[in-house]
Each structure stands twice: as structure tokens, then as C-alpha cells.
Write an enzyme that holds these catalytic residues in place. Sequence first.
Site, short mmCIF file in Angstrom:
data_model
loop_
_atom_site.label_atom_id
_atom_site.label_comp_id
_atom_site.label_asym_id
_atom_site.label_seq_id
_atom_site.Cartn_x
_atom_site.Cartn_y
_atom_site.Cartn_z
N GLU A 156 8.85 16.61 15.55
CA GLU A 156 9.22 16.47 14.14
C GLU A 156 8.36 17.40 13.30
O GLU A 156 7.14 17.27 13.27
CB GLU A 156 9.03 15.01 13.69
N GLU A 178 9.35 1.85 11.22
CA GLU A 178 10.42 2.85 10.99
C GLU A 178 9.73 4.21 11.04
O GLU A 178 8.98 4.55 10.14
CB GLU A 178 11.06 2.66 9.61
N GLY A 230 2.53 4.76 13.70
CA GLY A 230 3.17 3.56 14.27
C GLY A 230 2.45 3.06 15.51
O GLY A 230 2.22 1.86 15.66
N CYS A 281 13.46 11.41 6.82
CA CYS A 281 13.41 10.97 8.22
C CYS A 281 14.74 11.24 8.90
O CYS A 281 14.80 11.43 10.11
CB CYS A 281 13.06 9.50 8.30
N GLY A 308 6.55 5.39 8.55
CA GLY A 308 5.63 6.52 8.64
C GLY A 308 5.87 7.29 9.91
O GLY A 308 6.95 7.21 10.52
N SER A 309 4.86 8.03 10.33
CA SER A 309 5.02 8.88 11.51
C SER A 309 4.88 8.07 12.79
O SER A 309 4.31 6.96 12.79
CB SER A 309 3.97 9.98 11.48
N LYS A 344 0.85 -1.19 0.00
CA LYS A 344 0.00 0.00 0.00
C LYS A 344 0.88 1.24 0.00
O LYS A 344 1.47 1.60 1.03
CB LYS A 344 -0.91 0.04 1.24
P1 NAD Z 1 2.16 8.68 7.69
O1 NAD Z 1 2.35 8.01 9.00
O2 NAD Z 1 1.10 9.72 7.60
O3 NAD Z 1 1.81 7.60 6.56
C1 NAD Z 1 2.66 6.51 6.28
C2 NAD Z 1 1.84 5.41 5.62
O4 NAD Z 1 0.95 4.85 6.60
C3 NAD Z 1 0.94 5.90 4.48
O5 NAD Z 1 0.89 4.93 3.46
C4 NAD Z 1 -0.42 6.02 5.17
O6 NAD Z 1 -1.51 5.93 4.28
C5 NAD Z 1 -0.38 4.85 6.11
N1 NAD Z 1 -1.29 4.94 7.26
C6 NAD Z 1 -1.76 6.06 7.88
N2 NAD Z 1 -2.57 5.72 8.91
C7 NAD Z 1 -2.62 4.37 8.95
C8 NAD Z 1 -3.28 3.42 9.79
N3 NAD Z 1 -4.06 3.81 10.80
N4 NAD Z 1 -3.09 2.11 9.56
C9 NAD Z 1 -2.28 1.70 8.56
N5 NAD Z 1 -1.64 2.55 7.71
C10 NAD Z 1 -1.81 3.87 7.92
O7 NAD Z 1 3.58 9.25 7.27
P2 NAD Z 1 3.96 10.13 6.00
O8 NAD Z 1 3.48 11.51 6.19
O9 NAD Z 1 3.58 9.41 4.75
O10 NAD Z 1 5.57 10.08 6.09
C11 NAD Z 1 6.30 10.93 6.91
C12 NAD Z 1 6.73 10.22 8.18
O11 NAD Z 1 7.46 9.05 7.86
C13 NAD Z 1 7.66 11.06 9.03
O12 NAD Z 1 7.32 10.92 10.38
C14 NAD Z 1 9.03 10.46 8.75
O13 NAD Z 1 9.99 10.66 9.76
C15 NAD Z 1 8.68 9.03 8.61
N6 NAD Z 1 9.72 8.30 7.89
C16 NAD Z 1 10.51 7.44 8.60
C17 NAD Z 1 11.53 6.75 7.96
C18 NAD Z 1 12.40 5.78 8.71
O14 NAD Z 1 13.02 4.94 8.07
N7 NAD Z 1 12.48 5.85 10.02
C19 NAD Z 1 11.74 6.94 6.58
C20 NAD Z 1 10.91 7.84 5.90
C21 NAD Z 1 9.90 8.50 6.56
#
Ligand code: NAD
Length: 496
Positions: A387, A252, A235, A286, A230-231, A177
Amino acid sequence: MATTLTHHRNYIDGEWVVAASGETFDSTSPADGEHIGTFPRSGAEDVDRAVAAAKAAFDEWRLVPAPKRGEILFRFAQLLVEQKDALADLMTHEMGKVKAEAGGDVQEAIDMSYYMGGEGRRLFGQTTPSELRDKFQMSVRMPIGVIGAITPWNFPIAIPSWKIAPALVAGNTVVFKPATDTPALGQRFVELLVEAGVPKGVVNIVHGGGGAVGERLVRHPDVRVISLTGSRETGVKVLHAAADSLKHVHLELGGKNAVIVMEDADLDLAVDGIIWSAFGTSGQRCTAASRVIAHESVYDALASRLVARAESLRLGVGWDDATDVGPVINRAALEKIHSYTQIGIDEGATLLTGGEIATEGDLAKGFYYRPTIFGDVDPQMRIAQEEIFGPVLSLIRARDEADAIRISNGVRYGLSSSIFTRDVNRAFRAMRDLEAGITYINAGTIGAEVHLPFGGVKETGNGHREAGQAALDVFTEWKSVYVDYSGMLQRAQIDT
Ligand code: NAD
């Protein structure tokens, strides 16, 4: 813009299909509002079909010899090489990062696919002696089953490869996804996997939101592993939702990464490293540097040089070679970033440069934020703790090395870290004491390579790592095998 995208659909069980509901959503460019494509707004029914396909395909895929699975990844890597320029071009339009960085994003997927393709001939386990005679023992990596790969928009080709390449070589099947801000890039990724020869059902893509698609994937009992980047907030939700089915969860998450600049640092080098780490990808990595912790004796000199450099950066569309900093991903991100400027001012930090949405000329068509630097930041201020995920940098003074390390560690996250110093003893103490999954000496906070583990400590994750050999631990389970060829009952721990 010419894209080579031929499908705007889900890919389930070897077929390109629309969402069961028939609903769609649009992907538009953060650079200038251009329409990129219309994609299926999927729901539970689509996820269920994809998981069923992946589950059925697992029976055969796990038996394909691992070197053959690896060869498909080699072909995929080669296709990425051939498509690198076109993919980078699409990325500048759909996600916004500048062309050179977009090429780097694709290159990371090329590197990862070759690296994991090679694992097809390794996937090493261990053999050990036995404490009993005529007994052989070994450990082997076993595939787990259906993997749910949920990815963000900021590395739209690299991050899917970090999850899908190790998952596939180990013999798992995947439901992917991608983020709703970058569906075209997710789609292209899967089209190339299919072209490389991945059999039907082995990789499926389901487009749609985190609630409707992501959460269904996380709750589905037949998905055995969720790998999410993701965020932090997402997580936590994913960890809760996965608990009922006791599936493995690999997280992550966010960062609040700092660069420490000591009094003995090469300041020219530090300025280069900080500017690249803070404003590359418009601060949306990130591993981006969002804090600089400078020894008080170099603070003023460093601050004035950083401000001058930040003011020289050119904002613009990512496909223009003259652009240094592209747009941020969407309007919500732009507004969130701008709200932190007000928070910083209200907290009493000094706005040294930036702090504005850029709207002159064609910039008004997209989401551009001026590279922003705050001075006199207290380590406990929100701008130094939370962040922001944009081009915003906080400068903090430190009294000495111990103070700098304490400030760097004083956040909930622990992804990347950095120190500029010419003192080797100090560098080794920092390597030991910085609470982070990644530490750079005399380089900024960004620039990981695929053959070392990638991930963070504390609330950046839950103890797993992406990339390198460590990634295989997410996508395999160990089995220990004992072969007794003595022909008699031998009791471990008793018949010694
Ligand atoms: P986000 O958490 O909004 O979304 C990430 C993914 O999760 C998307 O595909 C989203 O649709 C999905 N998602 C959202 N809610 C969900 C739920 N309840 N259940 C399952 N899936 C869900 O993050 P974003 O805005 O796309 O990305 C930015 C974030 O990602 C920042 O916090 C950044 O630090 C982090 N990030 C971390 C790393 C790492 O390796 N540590 C790498 C890149 C980005």
C-alpha cells in the site's frame, strides 16, 4: 482562513481541558503550511481521566431510552448539515482534500448519523419459538461499555461518525483519539456532538500520538472495545496490545485495490472510474484503486487514455474550485510515495507519467505529488503488492478473465474490487470470486454508502464490518433471554 473552532483542548467529563503535562503540538496545512491550531499533547494521565469519566457516564447513558439517544444523533446530523460548508472548508485546509470531496466526507457523517439515529427505534433482536410449552424467548442487543475510537486523518469527519454514531445509539460511552494530522476536525466533531446534547462524560476527546494516547487506550482495562481504522502495521500492534485484557478489537486496515478492465468493457466509462478511484483524495483512500488489471487486447488503448487524463489533472489547494488533486498529508507521506517511484523503476516497471514531487509556484509551500502511472507492472512487484497511499497507479496485463481475477486476489489485502465488463455472466463470476469486502461492477473502487457493511477480507481487517447493521455487532453484545411461564421446572433438551 476562518474556522469556527472555539476550543483547542481535550474534552473530558464535560470540560475543555489542557493536557496534564501542559504540552502541545501544532496542526499545519499540507496545502500551504498554514498554522491551523495548537492542541494538547496528551499522555496516560489524560487517557485515564477520560476513561474514568466515560466509565462513570455509562451507568446512566445505557439507561437513556434508545430513541432518545437516537434523537441526539438526529440533532447532530442537522448541525452537520448546517456546518457542512464550514467543515468542508476547514477540511480542505487541515487535511488537504478538494472541496467537493470534503463535502462528501461530511455528507457521509450526516448520512451515518441519520441512519444510526434511526436505529434508536430499531436495534432489532429476534424472538423465536421455544421447544417447550409456556416459554418465551428473545435476543436483545446490550451495550458493552467504554469504546476507544482511534481514527486516521484521511476521512476526518466520516470515519469518526462510523464508530461514534453506532457506539452511542447502542448505549456505549466513548473516548475518541483523532489522528494528529487532523485534530481540528476531530475537535469540531466533538463540539457539535456536545451542542447536539450528548451528556457529560458520554463522549470524550483526547488528542495526541498513537504511542502515548492510542496505546494507553488500547491497554486500559476499563476500555471494552477498541475500534481502529489505520494501517496494517498499527492494526497488528493494537491486536497484540489488546490481548492481555481480552478486549474486543475492530480493525479496518489497508488496501491494494484493483480495477479489472475486460476486453468487452466500455473503455470511456472505465477511464472515468479509474481516474476518479486512483487520484481522488490524491490516492489516499483506503478504497483507492492502485492497480489496473487490463485484458491484453485493451491494455495499450487504456494505458494511453489513462496517461492523457492523468496529465490533464490540475494540482493545487483544495479550496480552489479549479483543483482536481490536492496535496498529500505530510512530508513523510510525500517522501514515502516518492520512494516507491524509485522502487518501481528499480524493479523494471515503465514510468509512463508523473513520478515527481511538484514544486512549481505555490505548490512548493505544500506536499504535492504528480499523478503517477507505471506500465508493464508484474503482479509480484512491490509497487503492485504494497500500500503506497498516494497518487500512484500500476498497470498490469491479464491474459483472460481467470488470470485477471487471480492477479486481483494475489495480494494480502481484500478491501475493494471492481470489474468493467458488459457480460452479465462474467460480472456474476467476479462478484463470487473476487476476494474483497466490496465489489463494484462497472464502477471504480470507491463510493461506499452507509447502509451497507463496509470493510475487507484477509489482512484488511479482522472480520468485523463498519456501517450498516453490521456495525452494531461491533458495539453491542447479544443477550438471549428465556422466560418460563409454565410455573414448573422444564428442562431443555430433556423434557421434550
Ligand atoms: P495509522 O495506522 O498511522 O494511524 C491510525 C490511527 O492509529 C492514528 O490515530 C494513530 O495515531 C493511531 N495509532 C498509531 N499507532 C498506534 C498504536 N501503537 N496504538 C494505538 N493507536 C495507534 O494510519 P494513518 O496513516 O492515519 O491512515 C492511513 C491508513 O489507514 C492506511 O493504511 C489506510 O488504508 C487505512 N484506512 C483504512 C480504512 C478502512 O476502512 N479499511 C479507512 C481509511 C483508512
